[in-house]
Structure formats: C-alpha cells, structure tokens
Design a protein around this motif. Structure first.
Motif, PDB file in Angstrom:
ATOM      1  N   ALA A   1       0.826  -1.314   0.236  1.00 31.75           N
ATOM      2  CA  ALA A   1      -0.010  -0.108   0.008  1.00 31.75           C
ATOM      3  C   ALA A   1       0.718   1.402   0.132  1.00 31.75           C
ATOM      4  O   ALA A   1       0.614   2.328  -0.656  1.00 31.75           O
ATOM      5  CB  ALA A   1      -0.913  -0.211   1.277  1.00 31.75           C
ATOM      6  N   SER A   2       2.209   1.146   0.648  1.00 34.72           N
ATOM      7  CA  SER A   2       2.692   2.552   0.767  1.00 34.72           C
ATOM      8  C   SER A   2       3.518   2.633  -0.456  1.00 34.72           C
ATOM      9  O   SER A   2       3.427   3.626  -0.936  1.00 34.72           O
ATOM     10  CB  SER A   2       3.778   1.889   1.709  1.00 34.72           C
ATOM     11  N   ILE A   3       3.790   1.588  -1.525  1.00 34.31           N
ATOM     12  CA  ILE A   3       4.592   1.655  -2.623  1.00 34.31           C
ATOM     13  C   ILE A   3       3.533   2.180  -3.643  1.00 34.31           C
ATOM     14  O   ILE A   3       3.942   3.180  -4.504  1.00 34.31           O
ATOM     15  CB  ILE A   3       5.026   0.497  -3.014  1.00 34.31           C
ATOM     16  N   ALA A   4       2.153   1.783  -3.530  1.00 32.93           N
ATOM     17  CA  ALA A   4       1.152   2.154  -4.302  1.00 32.93           C
ATOM     18  C   ALA A   4       0.784   3.873  -4.028  1.00 32.93           C
ATOM     19  O   ALA A   4       0.642   4.598  -5.004  1.00 32.93           O
ATOM     20  CB  ALA A   4       0.078   1.419  -4.117  1.00 32.93           C
ATOM     21  N   SER A   5       0.757   4.154  -3.042  1.00 33.22           N
ATOM     22  CA  SER A   5       0.348   5.581  -2.544  1.00 33.22           C
ATOM     23  C   SER A   5       1.579   6.421  -3.009  1.00 33.22           C
ATOM     24  O   SER A   5       1.494   7.429  -3.512  1.00 33.22           O
ATOM     25  CB  SER A   5       0.552   5.733  -1.374  1.00 33.22           C
ATOM     26  N   ILE A   6       3.006   6.108  -3.133  1.00 31.10           N
ATOM     27  CA  ILE A   6       3.989   6.791  -3.541  1.00 31.10           C
ATOM     28  C   ILE A   6       3.891   6.880  -5.180  1.00 31.10           C
ATOM     29  O   ILE A   6       3.989   8.022  -5.811  1.00 31.10           O
ATOM     30  CB  ILE A   6       5.279   6.168  -3.478  1.00 31.10           C
ATOM     31  N   LEU A   7       3.626   5.844  -5.783  1.00 33.78           N
ATOM     32  CA  LEU A   7       3.638   6.027  -7.256  1.00 33.78           C
ATOM     33  C   LEU A   7       2.342   6.773  -7.649  1.00 33.78           C
ATOM     34  O   LEU A   7       2.220   7.600  -8.630  1.00 33.78           O
ATOM     35  CB  LEU A   7       3.432   4.521  -7.591  1.00 33.78           C
ATOM     36  N   ALA A   8       1.036   6.578  -7.033  1.00 26.76           N
ATOM     37  CA  ALA A   8      -0.228   7.316  -7.227  1.00 26.76           C
ATOM     38  C   ALA A   8       0.327   9.036  -6.944  1.00 26.76           C
ATOM     39  O   ALA A   8      -0.334   9.829  -7.885  1.00 26.76           O
ATOM     40  CB  ALA A   8      -1.309   6.810  -6.195  1.00 26.76           C
ATOM     41  N   GLY A   9       0.868   9.281  -5.981  1.00 27.60           N
ATOM     42  CA  GLY A   9       1.200  10.704  -5.642  1.00 27.60           C
ATOM     43  C   GLY A   9       1.927  11.391  -6.811  1.00 27.60           C
ATOM     44  O   GLY A   9       1.912  12.281  -7.330  1.00 27.60           O
ATOM     45  N   LEU A  10       3.049  10.555  -7.476  1.00 28.70           N
ATOM     46  CA  LEU A  10       3.806  10.866  -8.610  1.00 28.70           C
ATOM     47  C   LEU A  10       2.988  11.167  -9.968  1.00 28.70           C
ATOM     48  O   LEU A  10       3.129  12.087 -10.374  1.00 28.70           O
ATOM     49  CB  LEU A  10       4.892  10.009  -8.794  1.00 28.70           C
ATOM     50  N   LEU A  11       2.091  10.070 -10.013  1.00 21.85           N
ATOM     51  CA  LEU A  11       0.960  10.071 -11.108  1.00 21.85           C
ATOM     52  C   LEU A  11       0.345  11.417 -11.227  1.00 21.85           C
ATOM     53  O   LEU A  11      -0.055  12.102 -12.322  1.00 21.85           O
ATOM     54  CB  LEU A  11       0.271   8.912 -11.280  1.00 21.85           C
ATOM     55  N   VAL A  12      -0.178  11.627 -10.048  1.00 21.78           N
ATOM     56  CA  VAL A  12      -1.218  12.687 -10.019  1.00 21.78           C
ATOM     57  C   VAL A  12      -0.615  13.965 -10.220  1.00 21.78           C
ATOM     58  O   VAL A  12      -0.948  15.032 -10.738  1.00 21.78           O
ATOM     59  CB  VAL A  12      -1.973  12.769  -8.726  1.00 21.78           C
ATOM     60  N   ALA A  13       0.678  14.264  -9.529  1.00 24.15           N
ATOM     61  CA  ALA A  13       1.378  15.305  -9.840  1.00 24.15           C
ATOM     62  C   ALA A  13       1.801  15.637 -11.088  1.00 24.15           C
ATOM     63  O   ALA A  13       1.649  16.842 -11.600  1.00 24.15           O
ATOM     64  CB  ALA A  13       2.849  15.420  -8.709  1.00 24.15           C
ATOM     65  N   CYS A  14       2.293  14.575 -11.834  1.00 26.72           N
ATOM     66  CA  CYS A  14       2.507  14.576 -13.181  1.00 26.72           C
ATOM     67  C   CYS A  14       1.372  15.197 -13.964  1.00 26.72           C
ATOM     68  O   CYS A  14       1.625  16.047 -14.858  1.00 26.72           O
ATOM     69  CB  CYS A  14       3.062  13.356 -13.801  1.00 26.72           C
ATOM     70  N   LEU A  15       0.000  14.590 -13.625  1.00 23.98           N
ATOM     71  CA  LEU A  15      -1.196  14.775 -14.305  1.00 23.98           C
ATOM     72  C   LEU A  15      -1.352  16.312 -14.220  1.00 23.98           C
ATOM     73  O   LEU A  15      -1.772  16.997 -15.114  1.00 23.98           O
ATOM     74  CB  LEU A  15      -2.215  14.035 -13.841  1.00 23.98           C
ATOM     75  N   ILE A  16      -1.542  16.670 -12.973  1.00 26.63           N
ATOM     76  CA  ILE A  16      -1.763  18.241 -12.543  1.00 26.63           C
ATOM     77  C   ILE A  16      -0.634  19.070 -13.388  1.00 26.63           C
ATOM     78  O   ILE A  16      -1.033  20.253 -14.005  1.00 26.63           O
ATOM     79  CB  ILE A  16      -1.495  18.368 -11.087  1.00 26.63           C
TER      80      ILE A  16
ATOM     81  N   CYS B   1      11.185  16.444  -6.674  1.00 28.53           N
ATOM     82  CA  CYS B   1      11.711  16.412  -5.481  1.00 28.53           C
ATOM     83  C   CYS B   1      10.628  16.615  -4.395  1.00 28.53           C
ATOM     84  O   CYS B   1      10.525  15.668  -3.377  1.00 28.53           O
ATOM     85  CB  CYS B   1      12.882  17.448  -5.198  1.00 28.53           C
ATOM     86  N   ALA B   2       9.708  17.719  -4.509  1.00 26.21           N
ATOM     87  CA  ALA B   2       8.936  18.039  -3.482  1.00 26.21           C
ATOM     88  C   ALA B   2       7.779  16.782  -3.429  1.00 26.21           C
ATOM     89  O   ALA B   2       7.165  16.486  -2.315  1.00 26.21           O
ATOM     90  CB  ALA B   2       8.085  19.140  -3.927  1.00 26.21           C
ATOM     91  N   VAL B   3       7.327  15.960  -4.828  1.00 28.52           N
ATOM     92  CA  VAL B   3       6.588  15.300  -4.731  1.00 28.52           C
ATOM     93  C   VAL B   3       6.866  13.833  -4.144  1.00 28.52           C
ATOM     94  O   VAL B   3       6.335  13.156  -3.399  1.00 28.52           O
ATOM     95  CB  VAL B   3       5.950  14.829  -6.061  1.00 28.52           C
ATOM     96  N   PHE B   4       8.037  13.543  -4.419  1.00 28.55           N
ATOM     97  CA  PHE B   4       8.815  12.513  -3.583  1.00 28.55           C
ATOM     98  C   PHE B   4       8.666  12.618  -2.259  1.00 28.55           C
ATOM     99  O   PHE B   4       8.300  11.525  -1.467  1.00 28.55           O
ATOM    100  CB  PHE B   4      10.160  12.112  -4.410  1.00 28.55           C
ATOM    101  N   LEU B   5       8.945  13.740  -1.764  1.00 30.60           N
ATOM    102  CA  LEU B   5       8.958  13.930  -0.222  1.00 30.60           C
ATOM    103  C   LEU B   5       7.633  13.783   0.392  1.00 30.60           C
ATOM    104  O   LEU B   5       7.247  13.143   1.184  1.00 30.60           O
ATOM    105  CB  LEU B   5       9.256  15.562   0.126  1.00 30.60           C
ATOM    106  N   ILE B   6       6.490  14.550  -0.335  1.00 30.71           N
ATOM    107  CA  ILE B   6       5.268  14.283   0.022  1.00 30.71           C
ATOM    108  C   ILE B   6       4.690  12.899  -0.110  1.00 30.71           C
ATOM    109  O   ILE B   6       4.031  12.254   0.977  1.00 30.71           O
ATOM    110  CB  ILE B   6       4.238  15.250  -0.842  1.00 30.71           C
ATOM    111  N   ALA B   7       4.947  12.168  -1.044  1.00 37.29           N
ATOM    112  CA  ALA B   7       4.489  10.766  -1.259  1.00 37.29           C
ATOM    113  C   ALA B   7       5.056   9.832  -0.269  1.00 37.29           C
ATOM    114  O   ALA B   7       4.266   9.106   0.429  1.00 37.29           O
ATOM    115  CB  ALA B   7       4.816  10.395  -2.770  1.00 37.29           C
ATOM    116  N   VAL B   8       6.383   9.839  -0.231  1.00 43.96           N
ATOM    117  CA  VAL B   8       6.814   9.012   0.769  1.00 43.96           C
ATOM    118  C   VAL B   8       6.442   9.016   2.217  1.00 43.96           C
ATOM    119  O   VAL B   8       6.132   8.218   2.903  1.00 43.96           O
ATOM    120  CB  VAL B   8       8.206   8.925   0.661  1.00 43.96           C
ATOM    121  N   ALA B   9       6.428  10.510   2.678  1.00 48.17           N
ATOM    122  CA  ALA B   9       6.147  10.925   3.843  1.00 48.17           C
ATOM    123  C   ALA B   9       4.651  10.373   4.131  1.00 48.17           C
ATOM    124  O   ALA B   9       4.244   9.759   5.286  1.00 48.17           O
ATOM    125  CB  ALA B   9       6.196  12.228   4.101  1.00 48.17           C
ATOM    126  N   THR B  10       3.598  10.604   2.951  1.00 49.95           N
ATOM    127  CA  THR B  10       2.349  10.134   3.343  1.00 49.95           C
ATOM    128  C   THR B  10       1.990   8.849   3.193  1.00 49.95           C
ATOM    129  O   THR B  10       1.279   8.233   4.200  1.00 49.95           O
ATOM    130  CB  THR B  10       1.623  10.811   2.096  1.00 49.95           C
TER     131      THR B  10
END
Length: 343
Positions: free
Chosen positions: A129-144, A252-261
C-alpha cells in the motif's frame, strides 16, 4: 565601497544572521520536543536511562518502550514534518501563492486514494500500500503539471486544476469507505487522519533517505527557487532554465510528500502552514526551505504530544494539525478576497 553598496551588504548580512538564528532556534526546539517524546509515556525514564538505551544498552522495560515504541515515533515525526514542510514551501514559493500546498492541490489526495484502495479493496499489506501511494502521488502530480502547461506554464491554472482533482479524489475516497467492509474501515480512517501510531523502525529507512536526498536537493536549489519566485520572464532574463528547474523542484517535492504520506498518512496542514510560518520567522530574501522543514517537524512533534497527553482521549496528530490549520486557511481566503486575489 559606495554608500549604496554598504547598505546592500548590511541588509544582506542582517538577513543572513536572522536566517541562521531562526534555523538554530528551530533545531533546538526540535531537539527539545524529541527528548520530550522519548520521556513522556505511561512510564517516564530519566535522561540517563534514555541515553543508555539509545546507545544500545539493554534495560528491562525501558529498551522496549524507548527503542521499539517511542524512538521510531519520534523519528517519524521529525522526518515526516520536514518532508511536508519542505515540499509545501517549495510549491508555495515556486507558484507564488500560499494556497499552492500539496494537501490543497490534490497531490496528497492521490497518495491517499491509492493507499485506501489497496487497504480496503485489495486487502494487501502496508508495504504494498505504501509503494502504491508513492506511485499514485507521483502520477497525480505529473497529471496536474501536464494539464497546467498549455502554451506556457501557469501557476494559477495548476492550483485550480489541482483543487478540482483533489475534490474528485476525495469523492473517490468517500465512495471506497462507503463500499468497504465495516471491519476494515477503522484501519483506513486511522491512516487517513494522519498518525504516528504503530510506526516501526523498518518503516523509517525509506523516509529517512528520501528526506536526506530530495530534501538536500531542494536546499541546494534554494537560490533557483527564489529566482523562480520573481516570475517567468524575470527568471528567463536571469538565465534560469525555468522548465528544467521547475520539473526538478516538483519531482523532489512530490517524492517527499508521497513517501511521507505513505508512512504517516496525510497529516493535515503541515505542508500548508510550515512555509508561511518559516517565512515570517526567517524573513524575506533567503530560501526558507530548511526553516520550513524544521517548522514542519516542530508542528508534527508538538501536535503529537498535545494529541497524546493534553486530553482524556488520545487523538492522532493529523486531528490536532487540522484544528490548527483550518482557521489559517479561512483567514487566508478572506484576506485574498479583500485584496482581490493577492495573498
């Protein structure tokens, strides 16, 4: 040296001294709160016992409480707070808008949707679930980011698109919670509230290295970030490769947010509040990435202590930060409305 140059150098020296002083005091505050988190609990141990346990000595009762329960919780508070604070300050500075926080423009919600889906629907372990949340955060950031590009990059467009995507993702989370087995919902809700409960040492390695690497990169890019704050045309005139720099900062910012989340859940308003508070303390003219990270750590540690020991019922850290952040968001919206959109 002309009189004008003297005033410029004097102003720069004062800003630098203020920055160093504020950063040092915030670091001391983080250290003090960290010691408090190791000390407080059902059983309180002396400072000498805490130091002996952290040095590796086995002391019955104390070793388990401090090394297994309290230390990972304290370290998670520091690392997650720094990650949220540095990432939030990066977005707010780059887009020149205090509303441009990852938990306002949908990036945190992207990670949350993935984690909730994997916890409730697929019923997988927390690592997946943690790995999925990281990838999803990166995907949403790229989409935005892609949707906000158009003919040229627009910070205002990025914020509006992010707010819209966040609303959609929050609706998806609500749907998943309504459709889920009622016995699985509490675990998802605990994660969504943002909590340091149950954090183990094995969960911390990824977050630690993420903050060290990507937080360090953001700190080194502080000068470029301040140039971007001047606006697109001014940054290009000064020779900055705006697109490449912006992509690097966002990643860089998205990796920080995604991993922390993925480790603590979406702790509300830490990314939103840390940058403005750090800017107010450290002053203008110097990058506030490091002070914002330390401010985030202070907020998470202090909120966790308040949530655990200030009330009869123990509250997750995200509940306390949400109570602190909501009034500021309302104030900010009122101020922007009065000033015609300028914060």
């Amino acid at each position: 040296m002309t009189k004008k140059n003297h005033y410029v150098e004097e102003g720069f020296r004062k800003r630098r001294n203020r920055f160093i002083t504020v950063t040092f005091l915030l670091a001391v505050f983080v250290l003090t709160l960290s010691i408090a988190m190791l000390y407080l609990g059902n059983t309180r141990y002396s400072l000498s016992v805490i130091v002996r346990v952290l040095m590796g000595e086995q002391i019955q009762g104390a070793s388990f409480s401090i090394r297994t329960l309290r230390f990972p919780r304290m370290l998670a508070g520091i690392m997650a707070g720094m990650a949220f604070g540095m990432a939030g300050s990066t977005f707010q500075t780059m887009l020149r808008n205090p509303l441009a926080s990852p938990d306002i423009i949908g990036i945190t919600s992207g990670s949350s949707v993935a984690a909730v889906f994997f916890i409730l629907v697929l019923e997988v372990n927390t690592t997946v679930a943690s790995i999925a949340s990281i990838l999803a955060g990166l995907l949403v950031a790229c989409l935005i980011y892609v949707l906000s590009r158009g003919a040229s990059f627009s910070g205002g467009k990025m914020i509006l698109i992010g707010i819209g995507i966040q609303a959609m993702l929050n609706a998806v989370i609500s749907y998943l919670l309504l459709r889920a087995n009622q016995y699985d919902v509490p675990a998802a809700l605990r994660w969504l509230s943002g909590s340091l409960n149950g954090i183990q040492s094995k969960d911390m390695a990824g977050l630690f290295w993420t903050v060290l690497i990507f937080g360090g990169l953001l700190f080194l890019l502080g000068r470029q970030l301040k140039i971007l704050e001047l606006g697109e045309h001014s940054a290009i005139t000064l020779g900055l490769r705006t697109n490449q720099t912006r992509v690097l900062l966002v990643m860089c910012a998205v990796f920080l947010i995604a991993v922390a989340t993925s480790v603590t859940g979406p702790i509300s308003f830490v990314a939103f509040l840390s940058g403005p508070i750090a800017g107010w303390l450290a002053g203008k003219g110097i990058s506030t990435i490091l002070p914002a990270g330390l401010t985030g750590a202070v907020m998470v540690l202090l909120a966790d202590i308040i949530g655990q020991y200030a009330f009869d019922t123990r509250f997750p850290v995200g509940i306390i930060t949400g109570i602190l952040g909501a009034p500021y968001l309302i104030y900010l919206l009122i101020r922007m409305n009065k000033s015609g959109g300028a914060a």
